[in-house]
Design an enzyme around this catalytic site. Sequence first.
Site, PDB file in Angstrom:
ATOM      1  N   ASP A 115       0.000  -3.735   1.159  1.00  0.00           N
ATOM      2  CA  ASP A 115       0.669  -4.407   2.279  1.00  0.00           C
ATOM      3  C   ASP A 115       2.134  -3.977   2.351  1.00  0.00           C
ATOM      4  O   ASP A 115       2.672  -3.741   3.435  1.00  0.00           O
ATOM      5  CB  ASP A 115       0.607  -5.945   2.132  1.00  0.00           C
ATOM      6  CG  ASP A 115      -0.602  -6.551   2.840  1.00  0.00           C
ATOM      7  OD1 ASP A 115      -1.636  -5.861   2.936  1.00  0.00           O
ATOM      8  OD2 ASP A 115      -0.511  -7.716   3.277  1.00  0.00           O
ATOM      9  N   LYS A 147       0.425  -3.522 -15.718  1.00  0.00           N
ATOM     10  CA  LYS A 147       1.349  -4.503 -16.295  1.00  0.00           C
ATOM     11  C   LYS A 147       1.091  -4.481 -17.800  1.00  0.00           C
ATOM     12  O   LYS A 147       0.770  -5.499 -18.422  1.00  0.00           O
ATOM     13  CB  LYS A 147       1.098  -5.883 -15.664  1.00  0.00           C
ATOM     14  CG  LYS A 147       2.147  -6.944 -15.998  1.00  0.00           C
ATOM     15  CD  LYS A 147       3.508  -6.708 -15.360  1.00  0.00           C
ATOM     16  CE  LYS A 147       4.524  -7.707 -15.883  1.00  0.00           C
ATOM     17  NZ  LYS A 147       5.903  -7.434 -15.422  1.00  0.00           N
ATOM     18  N   ASP A 153       5.809  -4.582 -11.161  1.00  0.00           N
ATOM     19  CA  ASP A 153       7.024  -5.139 -10.560  1.00  0.00           C
ATOM     20  C   ASP A 153       7.987  -4.014 -10.172  1.00  0.00           C
ATOM     21  O   ASP A 153       8.563  -4.011  -9.073  1.00  0.00           O
ATOM     22  CB  ASP A 153       7.694  -6.174 -11.486  1.00  0.00           C
ATOM     23  CG  ASP A 153       7.869  -5.699 -12.922  1.00  0.00           C
ATOM     24  OD1 ASP A 153       7.316  -4.640 -13.295  1.00  0.00           O
ATOM     25  OD2 ASP A 153       8.570  -6.401 -13.690  1.00  0.00           O
ATOM     26  N   TYR A 185     -10.393 -10.298  -8.985  1.00  0.00           N
ATOM     27  CA  TYR A 185     -11.123 -10.778  -7.812  1.00  0.00           C
ATOM     28  C   TYR A 185     -12.546 -11.200  -8.168  1.00  0.00           C
ATOM     29  O   TYR A 185     -13.132 -12.039  -7.492  1.00  0.00           O
ATOM     30  CB  TYR A 185     -11.210  -9.667  -6.755  1.00  0.00           C
ATOM     31  CG  TYR A 185     -10.070  -9.631  -5.767  1.00  0.00           C
ATOM     32  CD1 TYR A 185      -8.752  -9.622  -6.193  1.00  0.00           C
ATOM     33  CD2 TYR A 185     -10.328  -9.583  -4.403  1.00  0.00           C
ATOM     34  CE1 TYR A 185      -7.715  -9.568  -5.273  1.00  0.00           C
ATOM     35  CE2 TYR A 185      -9.299  -9.528  -3.478  1.00  0.00           C
ATOM     36  CZ  TYR A 185      -7.993  -9.519  -3.916  1.00  0.00           C
ATOM     37  OH  TYR A 185      -6.978  -9.455  -3.004  1.00  0.00           O
ATOM     38  N   ASP A 206      -3.968  -4.724  -3.642  1.00  0.00           N
ATOM     39  CA  ASP A 206      -3.915  -5.566  -2.443  1.00  0.00           C
ATOM     40  C   ASP A 206      -2.457  -5.786  -2.046  1.00  0.00           C
ATOM     41  O   ASP A 206      -2.076  -5.614  -0.884  1.00  0.00           O
ATOM     42  CB  ASP A 206      -4.596  -6.911  -2.745  1.00  0.00           C
ATOM     43  CG  ASP A 206      -4.542  -7.866  -1.567  1.00  0.00           C
ATOM     44  OD1 ASP A 206      -4.802  -7.418  -0.440  1.00  0.00           O
ATOM     45  OD2 ASP A 206      -4.231  -9.056  -1.778  1.00  0.00           O
TER      46      ASP A 206
END
Length: 357
Positions: free
Chosen positions: A251, A191, A223, A141, A247
């Site tokens: 959700d 990751k 993942d 970000y 983020d």
Amino acid sequence: MTRRILVLPGDGIGPEITAQATRVLEACQTLGLDAEIEQGLVGGSAYDAHGVPLPDETLDKARSADAILLGAVGGPKWDRIEDLSKRPEKGLLGLRKELGLFGNLRPAILYPQLAEASTLKPEVVSGLDIMIVRELTGGIYFGQPRGIEERDGQRVGFNTYVYSESEIERIGRVAFEMARKRNGKLCSVDKANVLEVTILWREVMDRLAAEYPDVELSHMYVDNAAMQLVRAPRQFDVVVTGNMFGDILSDAAAMLTGSIGMLPSASLNERGQGMYEPCHGSAPDIAGQNLANPLATILSVAMMLRYSLDEADLAARIEAAVGKVLDDGLRTADIASEGKRRVSTSEMGDAVLAALS
Ligand code: IPM
Ligand code: MG
């Protein structure tokens, strides 16, 4: 000592939901909270008034506040602003960065009353209680260089995913401490099979684990974590991850609980100063219609009382009041189900206030 609370309603449904949460804060004042409440502009509404999403006046007020309550920012009205630094989202990101709010706590708790509102089977989600600890002021970000530029006759977009050891360690400590206060399980999401930055992330988490022998640390690729969240979410207690993965996963975790309209969040800096906001966005499609669910914002007030204002009893009272209105069968549109009473934003606020007193 009188505390200073800054309310930043923002855009879309932001003003409606923060209005209800402000009523709850005012009720807390009558219950003994010594605080003064101020308002300020951020996001698209600040852009319309001042040409920037984070005016100096707002930033000054935010710096001197003990806690900030933010509604939501953004909407289609401002999507065509070409200069990314003037977009509403930059108001939010600027506040996070300027105040150093690196530690983002996003609890996903399933209220038993809402088990049927989840799109997942009740036996998969019942009893769900996950805390996502998201790094909030670094990662892709904020990494430099970033931009869109012309290379060899075509435009190329690029961002930089970067974390320093100290940034990883500091969010790691927040997560280990959190796990220690909960069920002692921490899953670090990365990751590391592809990205060097998360190889370092994993190393630092492993190093910290030695200092927290009472916490059981595990690692998971992002993942797989996304898959496990919808397959068997109760395997998680505390999850720690970087800004972008957090983020996305938060959700997904939110929807397990029935609606993103239920999820509060806290963003803390090293001084314990915090910004509190619902995890959902500005929902421009339902803005101004008194339809939005104010509970995530009201629960954010509870988090504010607990984490920044040292008023755990008042926080528990608000949470109990929310439980009570759900028990009573009140539902905004996002959590509606058969046989329950559909209520508006302000009616939900009325009911929480009644349950509080
Ligand atoms: C969130 C939001 C923000 C983010 C946006 C509005 C910039 O999605 O708080 O999760 O990506 O952090
Ligand atoms: Mg988000």
